[in-house]
Design an enzyme around this catalytic site. Structure first.
Site, PDB file in Angstrom:
ATOM      1  N   SER A  14       0.804  -1.005   0.362  1.00  0.00           N
ATOM      2  CA  SER A  14       0.194   0.019  -0.070  1.00  0.00           C
ATOM      3  C   SER A  14       0.823   1.447   0.424  1.00  0.00           C
ATOM      4  O   SER A  14       2.525   1.058   0.269  1.00  0.00           O
ATOM      5  CB  SER A  14      -0.639   0.220   0.967  1.00  0.00           C
ATOM      6  OG  SER A  14      -1.021   1.544   1.584  1.00  0.00           O
ATOM      7  N   TYR A  38      -1.640  -0.894  10.434  1.00  0.00           N
ATOM      8  CA  TYR A  38      -1.633  -0.728   8.909  1.00  0.00           C
ATOM      9  C   TYR A  38      -0.739  -0.233   7.659  1.00  0.00           C
ATOM     10  O   TYR A  38       0.149  -1.023   7.521  1.00  0.00           O
ATOM     11  CB  TYR A  38      -2.376  -0.594   8.184  1.00  0.00           C
ATOM     12  CG  TYR A  38      -2.643  -0.755   7.019  1.00  0.00           C
ATOM     13  CD1 TYR A  38      -3.490  -2.321   6.175  1.00  0.00           C
ATOM     14  CD2 TYR A  38      -2.450  -0.191   6.566  1.00  0.00           C
ATOM     15  CE1 TYR A  38      -3.390  -2.218   5.527  1.00  0.00           C
ATOM     16  CE2 TYR A  38      -2.687  -0.443   4.805  1.00  0.00           C
ATOM     17  CZ  TYR A  38      -3.400  -1.249   4.161  1.00  0.00           C
ATOM     18  OH  TYR A  38      -3.448  -2.138   3.043  1.00  0.00           O
TER      19      TYR A  38
END
Length: 261
Positions: free
Chosen positions: A150, A163
């Site tokens: 990501s 995350y």
């Protein structure tokens, strides 16, 4: 390029990017392992769509990539083919916690997110190594691993600190694995920004998801929002002979978001 005969595992492929990636290869007659951890109905729907699209064979396997025994079970489903040309480590989880809320994340939250997002890909690569090497020997070119990370790994802007950290670790892990597994296996990672998928809508709700979608389109230089199909094309490129000279790369796909000052 034609992928006829391709054998692939796509983790977390019940829906979203994983399903879109499997769908691309299905059209080329690939053999595909569709993996899910909870969404059996969606996984079966993805598998059926792949069969209708022309996949040579589709196997659906339930497994949580944070568990090494499950990783080995997922890979065992591809053993019947005697090879594995592509492994896509797409499975991932998060917990939505504002970054300033340091009490909102526990050690257990970090451990669970890391277990799926970072340790899971490592375990999948380890379990699949022999089949990937077999494919390289048969085809005369390296097999491919594509990790789905990501832009949060780069920007730190994400659903939670845990995350971002887990995806940053996945990016960092790409380099030593690419060195260690060459020349038989290439290891590359993609870093997408927001992807317009049902996963995000389920997490945030329809109204919030629409607001985020509109905000992304208004802000990014290209004035578009990425779909699962858009990002799946990058996955497929990195898995194909067209990228045969690429390994150890982390490729960002964010409609130009990083260009904003």
């Amino acid at each position: 390029m034609s992928k006829s005969g391709l054998c692939a595992i796509v983790t977390g492929s019940a829906s979203g990017l994983g399903a879109a990636t499997a769908g691309f290869w299905a059209k080329e007659g690939a053999r595909i392992v569709v993996n899910y951890s909870n969404s059996q109905k969606e996984a079966e729907a993805t598998a059926e769509a792949c069969r209708k699209a022309g996949a040579a064979e589709v196997v659906v396997v339930r497994g949580d990539v944070s568990r090494d025994e499950d990783c080995r079970k997922i890979v065992a489903a591809a053993a019947r083919w005697g090879r594995l040309d592509v492994l896509v480590n797409n499975a991932g989880i998060t917990k939505h916690v504002p970054h300033h809320d340091l009490d909102g994340l526990s050690a257990e939250d970090f451990q669970r997110i890391y277990a799926v997002n970072t340790i899971g890909p490592y375990q999948m690569i380890r379990a699949a190594r022999s089949l990937l090497e077999a494919a390289a020997k048969m085809s005369g070119r390296p097999a491919a691993v594509v990790n789905v990370s990501s832009v949060a790994a780069i920007s730190g802007a994400s659903s939670s600190v845990a995350y971002s950290a887990s995806k940053g670790a996945l990016n960092a892990m790409t380099l030593p694995l690419a060195r260690a597994l060459a020349p038989s296996i290439r290891v590359n990672t993609i870093c997408p920004d927001y992807i317009d998928t049902p996963w995000f809508t389920k997490a945030r709700g329809e109204t919030s998801a629409r607001q985020v979608r509109d905000a992304v389109v208004a802000r990014v230089p290209l004035k578009i929002v990425s779909t699962a199909e858009d990002v799946a094309q990058l996955v497929c490129f990195l898995a194909s002979p067209a990228s045969s000279n690429m390994t150890g790369e982390c490729v960002r796909i964010d409609a130009g978001m990083h260009l904003i000052l």
